[in-house]
Design a protein around this motif. Structure first.
Motif, PDB file in Angstrom:
ATOM      1  N   GLU A 191       0.435  -0.829   0.186  1.00  0.00           N
ATOM      2  CA  GLU A 191       0.670  -0.520   0.031  1.00  0.00           C
ATOM      3  C   GLU A 191       0.562   1.239   0.396  1.00  0.00           C
ATOM      4  O   GLU A 191       1.770   0.739   1.003  1.00  0.00           O
ATOM      5  CB  GLU A 191      -1.088  -0.052   0.944  1.00  0.00           C
ATOM      6  CG  GLU A 191      -2.037   1.144   1.168  1.00  0.00           C
ATOM      7  CD  GLU A 191      -3.183   1.053   1.015  1.00  0.00           C
ATOM      8  OE1 GLU A 191      -3.738   2.215   0.506  1.00  0.00           O
ATOM      9  OE2 GLU A 191      -3.680  -0.379   0.522  1.00  0.00           O
ATOM     10  N   VAL A 192       0.562   2.191  -0.536  1.00  0.00           N
ATOM     11  CA  VAL A 192       1.110   3.736  -0.498  1.00  0.00           C
ATOM     12  C   VAL A 192       0.209   4.343  -1.186  1.00  0.00           C
ATOM     13  O   VAL A 192      -1.068   4.619  -0.863  1.00  0.00           O
ATOM     14  CB  VAL A 192       2.474   3.992  -2.403  1.00  0.00           C
ATOM     15  CG1 VAL A 192       3.085   2.491  -1.933  1.00  0.00           C
ATOM     16  CG2 VAL A 192       1.614   3.533  -3.018  1.00  0.00           C
ATOM     17  N   ARG A 193       1.141   5.842  -0.119  1.00  0.00           N
ATOM     18  CA  ARG A 193       0.355   7.142  -0.505  1.00  0.00           C
ATOM     19  C   ARG A 193       1.011   8.024  -1.358  1.00  0.00           C
ATOM     20  O   ARG A 193       2.491   8.490  -1.040  1.00  0.00           O
ATOM     21  CB  ARG A 193      -0.445   7.499   0.868  1.00  0.00           C
ATOM     22  CG  ARG A 193      -1.155   7.275   1.752  1.00  0.00           C
ATOM     23  CD  ARG A 193      -1.951   7.320   2.800  1.00  0.00           C
ATOM     24  NE  ARG A 193      -2.929   6.809   3.397  1.00  0.00           N
ATOM     25  CZ  ARG A 193      -4.208   6.516   3.416  1.00  0.00           C
ATOM     26  NH1 ARG A 193      -4.392   7.101   2.277  1.00  0.00           N
ATOM     27  NH2 ARG A 193      -5.145   6.064   4.052  1.00  0.00           N
ATOM     28  N   PHE A 194       0.267   9.049  -1.977  1.00  0.00           N
ATOM     29  CA  PHE A 194       1.206   9.698  -2.618  1.00  0.00           C
ATOM     30  C   PHE A 194       0.278  11.264  -3.249  1.00  0.00           C
ATOM     31  O   PHE A 194      -0.499  11.132  -3.191  1.00  0.00           O
ATOM     32  CB  PHE A 194       2.504   9.216  -3.830  1.00  0.00           C
ATOM     33  CG  PHE A 194       1.105   8.604  -5.268  1.00  0.00           C
ATOM     34  CD1 PHE A 194       0.652   9.994  -5.608  1.00  0.00           C
ATOM     35  CD2 PHE A 194       0.898   8.027  -4.905  1.00  0.00           C
ATOM     36  CE1 PHE A 194      -0.331   9.397  -7.073  1.00  0.00           C
ATOM     37  CE2 PHE A 194       0.383   7.500  -5.898  1.00  0.00           C
ATOM     38  CZ  PHE A 194      -0.720   8.133  -6.939  1.00  0.00           C
ATOM     39  N   THR A 252      -4.487  13.457  -1.524  1.00  0.00           N
ATOM     40  CA  THR A 252      -4.064  12.422  -1.154  1.00  0.00           C
ATOM     41  C   THR A 252      -4.065  11.034  -1.595  1.00  0.00           C
ATOM     42  O   THR A 252      -5.201  11.116  -2.171  1.00  0.00           O
ATOM     43  CB  THR A 252      -3.137  12.518   0.094  1.00  0.00           C
ATOM     44  OG1 THR A 252      -3.078  13.931   0.638  1.00  0.00           O
ATOM     45  CG2 THR A 252      -3.073  11.626   0.129  1.00  0.00           C
ATOM     46  N   LEU A 253      -3.524  10.320  -3.180  1.00  0.00           N
ATOM     47  CA  LEU A 253      -3.736   9.243  -3.577  1.00  0.00           C
ATOM     48  C   LEU A 253      -3.588   7.826  -3.052  1.00  0.00           C
ATOM     49  O   LEU A 253      -2.434   8.088  -2.069  1.00  0.00           O
ATOM     50  CB  LEU A 253      -3.366   9.419  -5.109  1.00  0.00           C
ATOM     51  CG  LEU A 253      -4.144  10.940  -5.988  1.00  0.00           C
ATOM     52  CD1 LEU A 253      -3.250  10.531  -7.230  1.00  0.00           C
ATOM     53  CD2 LEU A 253      -5.250  10.962  -6.190  1.00  0.00           C
ATOM     54  N   ALA A 254      -4.522   7.461  -2.698  1.00  0.00           N
ATOM     55  CA  ALA A 254      -3.438   5.730  -1.841  1.00  0.00           C
ATOM     56  C   ALA A 254      -3.759   4.767  -3.491  1.00  0.00           C
ATOM     57  O   ALA A 254      -4.786   4.468  -4.666  1.00  0.00           O
ATOM     58  CB  ALA A 254      -4.632   5.343  -0.433  1.00  0.00           C
ATOM     59  N   GLY A 255      -3.166   3.977  -3.796  1.00  0.00           N
ATOM     60  CA  GLY A 255      -2.540   2.745  -4.373  1.00  0.00           C
ATOM     61  C   GLY A 255      -1.723   2.208  -4.020  1.00  0.00           C
ATOM     62  O   GLY A 255      -1.654   2.031  -2.281  1.00  0.00           O
ATOM     63  N   LEU A 256      -1.081   0.404  -4.783  1.00  0.00           N
ATOM     64  CA  LEU A 256      -0.768  -0.803  -4.781  1.00  0.00           C
ATOM     65  C   LEU A 256       0.097   0.054  -5.593  1.00  0.00           C
ATOM     66  O   LEU A 256       0.399   0.200  -6.545  1.00  0.00           O
ATOM     67  CB  LEU A 256      -1.356  -1.100  -5.173  1.00  0.00           C
ATOM     68  CG  LEU A 256      -2.851  -2.430  -4.504  1.00  0.00           C
ATOM     69  CD1 LEU A 256      -3.334  -3.375  -4.702  1.00  0.00           C
ATOM     70  CD2 LEU A 256      -1.792  -2.350  -2.584  1.00  0.00           C
TER      71      LEU A 256
END
Length: 305
Positions: A9-12, A18-22
């Protein structure tokens, strides 16, 4: 060891959200990296599950993969229905920058993959930024209004309308809806137009649209992807399903081809088109990805152009 891969899991950050994803990275150093952008509406990091087999195959082929929840979806902040195409393109560029910052990913081999509406987003991002390449998956070469007109025509014929005048009636009501959007009509008026049509082909299109969704549709309906295609400075792979009922495939291939032949286009830009016979909008046949789809995608990402 080679062949092993991991996902986390990452956030940027992007512009105001703020976007979250894989983020998935292969074992060892990746040969390339790709950002996956989903389709229309509240698409998440898996794009309703369609990105999962793509992610797995690319990871096993040595390609790092980043996908994310659209703004306002899942764990990402913001509101997608309040966004413009430029906002979504900024999100894609932020994702590309985050991917390139990973030590396992070669900066010179990171690109964008956009499905359907995500293809328009990827093209806009590629025209503004500098991905190494761009892949559009079932992305129309026409405007959203033209694409949906084609889809409503196809749906009206598939619904059992026995006379061409029934299809023409659906299209006429759809054209009224588009014109209403162009003059800024409100959601109530648009809903009345759909109700007056009284046809399932138009009702199905409208079933998930609320007031915020109508505002988003109005903003994007005349977006033209061809100026972005003309401004590309990298290779472009355009993938289609030959039996796509939502996208005018032949017209899209022709339009992207005309852009590729423009004398003023950057010499670094090229176009490769792959149409999978009998495949649908998600390039599936009988519910699974068309034979050859995944190897074709991985091979092109390894050596684009």
């Amino acid at each position: 060891m080679p062949g092993e891969w991991r996902v986390r899991e990452v956030r940027f950050g992007a512009e105001g959200v703020t976007l979250a994803g894989l983020l998935g990275v292969p074992g060892g150093e990746a040969v390339a990296g790709v950002v996956l952008d989903g389709g229309s509406g509240p698409s998440d990091r898996d794009n309703d599950g369609s990105f999962r087999p793509i992610r797995r195959y690319l990871l096993e082929a040595g390609v790092a993969v980043l996908s994310y929840d659209k703004r306002g979806v899942g764990r990402s902040s913001g509101r997608w229905c309040a966004a413009t195409m430029d906002d979504l393109a900024s999100d894609a560029l932020a994702a590309l920058g985050f991917l390139r910052a990973q030590p396992e990913v070669p900066d010179e081999a990171a690109g964008l993959f956009g499905h359907s509406e995500g293809g328009w987003v990827a093209l806009r991002a590629a025209a503004r930024g500098a991905p190494s390449w761009v892949v559009t998956n079932s992305c129309p070469g026409v405007t959203p209004a033209e694409q949906e007109r084609y889809a409503r025509t196809t749906a009206a014929r598939a619904s059992g309308s026995r006379h061409e005048r029934d299809v023409d009636s659906v299209v006429a009501f759809y054209d009224r809806l588009v014109e209403a959007g162009r003059r800024g009509a409100g959601f109530a008026e648009a809903t009345r137009i759909v109700a007056e049509a009284g046809h399932p082909a138009l009702a199905a299109f409208w079933s998930d649209v609320d007031a915020d969704g109508w505002e988003f549709l109005k903003r994007k309906q005349d977006h033209d992807p061809l100026p972005d295609a003309l401004r590309l400075r990298c290779p472009h792979l355009a993938i289609f399903g030959g039996a796509d009922e939502l996208v005018p495939v032949a017209a899209s291939v022709r339009l992207f081809g005309e852009a590729a032949c423009d004398a003023d286009r950057d010499h670094r830009a090229s176009l490769t088109v792959q149409v999978f016979a009998g495949a649908d909008h998600r390039v599936r046949r009988d519910g699974v990805l068309a034979p050859g789809y995944l190897p074709t995608l991985a091979k092109w990402i390894h050596a684009p152009g």
